[in-house]
Design an enzyme around this catalytic site. Sequence first.
Site, PDB file in Angstrom:
ATOM      1  N   THR A  73       0.823  -1.215   0.000  1.00  0.00           N
ATOM      2  CA  THR A  73       0.000   0.000   0.000  1.00  0.00           C
ATOM      3  C   THR A  73       0.849   1.253   0.000  1.00  0.00           C
ATOM      4  O   THR A  73       0.469   2.272  -0.581  1.00  0.00           O
ATOM      5  CB  THR A  73      -0.934   0.007   1.230  1.00  0.00           C
ATOM      6  OG1 THR A  73      -1.819  -1.108   1.141  1.00  0.00           O
ATOM      7  CG2 THR A  73      -1.762   1.276   1.300  1.00  0.00           C
ATOM      8  N   SER A 112       1.161  -7.261  -0.668  1.00  0.00           N
ATOM      9  CA  SER A 112       1.717  -8.249   0.260  1.00  0.00           C
ATOM     10  C   SER A 112       0.760  -9.374   0.600  1.00  0.00           C
ATOM     11  O   SER A 112       1.173 -10.395   1.151  1.00  0.00           O
ATOM     12  CB  SER A 112       2.231  -7.588   1.536  1.00  0.00           C
ATOM     13  OG  SER A 112       1.196  -7.279   2.431  1.00  0.00           O
ATOM     14  N   THR A 164       1.203  -4.148   4.428  1.00  0.00           N
ATOM     15  CA  THR A 164       0.895  -4.415   5.831  1.00  0.00           C
ATOM     16  C   THR A 164       0.326  -5.813   6.079  1.00  0.00           C
ATOM     17  O   THR A 164       0.445  -6.342   7.181  1.00  0.00           O
ATOM     18  CB  THR A 164      -0.107  -3.375   6.373  1.00  0.00           C
ATOM     19  OG1 THR A 164      -1.330  -3.453   5.622  1.00  0.00           O
ATOM     20  CG2 THR A 164       0.452  -1.973   6.294  1.00  0.00           C
ATOM     21  N   ASP A 165      -0.298  -6.419   5.070  1.00  0.00           N
ATOM     22  CA  ASP A 165      -1.043  -7.661   5.296  1.00  0.00           C
ATOM     23  C   ASP A 165      -0.183  -8.798   5.820  1.00  0.00           C
ATOM     24  O   ASP A 165      -0.621  -9.574   6.683  1.00  0.00           O
ATOM     25  CB  ASP A 165      -1.748  -8.098   4.006  1.00  0.00           C
ATOM     26  CG  ASP A 165      -2.980  -7.271   3.696  1.00  0.00           C
ATOM     27  OD1 ASP A 165      -3.399  -6.487   4.567  1.00  0.00           O
ATOM     28  OD2 ASP A 165      -3.523  -7.406   2.584  1.00  0.00           O
TER      29      ASP A 165
END
Length: 313
Positions: free
Chosen positions: A13, A59, A92-93
Site C-alpha cells: 500500500t 503483500s 501491511t497484510d
Amino acid sequence: MPSTIVILGTGGTIAGTASDPSDNVGYTAAQRSVGDLLAAVPMLAGRPIEAEQVAQLDSKDMDHATWQRLAQRTAHHLSRADVAGVVVTHGTDTLEETAWLLHRVLAPSKPVVLTAAMRPATALSADGPQNLLDAVTVAQMRGARGVVTVVAGNVHGPADVRKVHPYRTDAFSSGDAGPLARVEEGHLRQHRDWPDGPAMGLGRLAVDPAEWPWVEVVTSHAGARGGGIDALVAAGVRGLVVACTGNGTVHHAVDAALQRATHAGVLVWRCTRCAGGVLVGDPALLSPAAAMSPWQARVEMMLGLMGEPPAGG
C-alpha cells in the site's frame, strides 16, 4: 563508520495509488517504485541512501520466491562495510510474517527496518512518507540492531508485532509487551532492548522455493469438522499449525483429525487464535508455538522442516 542506508522495495500500500486522493481503500497496491517513495520524502535528500526494487506486489500475495530473494538481498547489503542498515518497504497484510522470517534467518547485528503504510501514496494524508522517514531514522541510529517494524511512530520487535486493525494508520501493536521504542520528532525513545537471538542462517532458504515444506494453518471453531485436515494430510502437507480456541483447546472432531495427522507423520503445533496473550500451562505439554501467532508459527515450522526429509522418506 558505515553510513549508507539501503532501501529495498517490495510494493504494498505504501507504493499504491488511487484515482481519487480522498479514497483510502479503493486503491491498487504496488504501483510506485521505491525510488518514487524516496523522492516523496524531501528530508531524506542528500543522505547516503541507495534504493533497490526487489519486488512489486501486494503483500497479500507474498510468496516464498520473494521471501528468498528479499532475504538474500538483505544479507548481501548487510555484509557491505559501508552499509549501516537496511530498510524494507512492504505491504501491511503479511508484514509480521516477513519480519519473523528475516529475524529467524538473519538475526542481524545491523538494523533491518520494515515499514509500511495503511494509506496509498496518493492519499490526501498519506502515512507512507512519515513512516519511511522514521524507518530510516531508526536504521541510522547508533547501536540499533536486529529486525524491527516501524509504523505510526512505533518500533515493534519481530516476536511481538501483530496487525490488529484493518484500516487505521496505527494498525500494528506489540500486545502485552508494548513497543520496543517510539520515534518522536526524529528522536528515539527506547523502552526495551533490540531483538537478538541465534540465526538459522541464509542457507536455510537455499532450496528452490517450490520445494519448501508445505505447512498450513487450520482453525478450531464451533461446529468444526476434521475432514479438511484429513484432506490436507492426504494431499501431502508436512505440518499443521492449529489456531486454537482459548488456551489451546480444539473441537473434538478437530482433535481426532489432528491425532490421525500426527500418526501419519505430520508435525502439529498449537497456538491460540486470540489476538492477545499466549498459551499457558505445563511447559512440557506446550507447543513450540505457544507464544507465537499462527502466522509466525507457520514460518517457524516451515524453517524447521527445511532440510528434513518427509516422513517415510
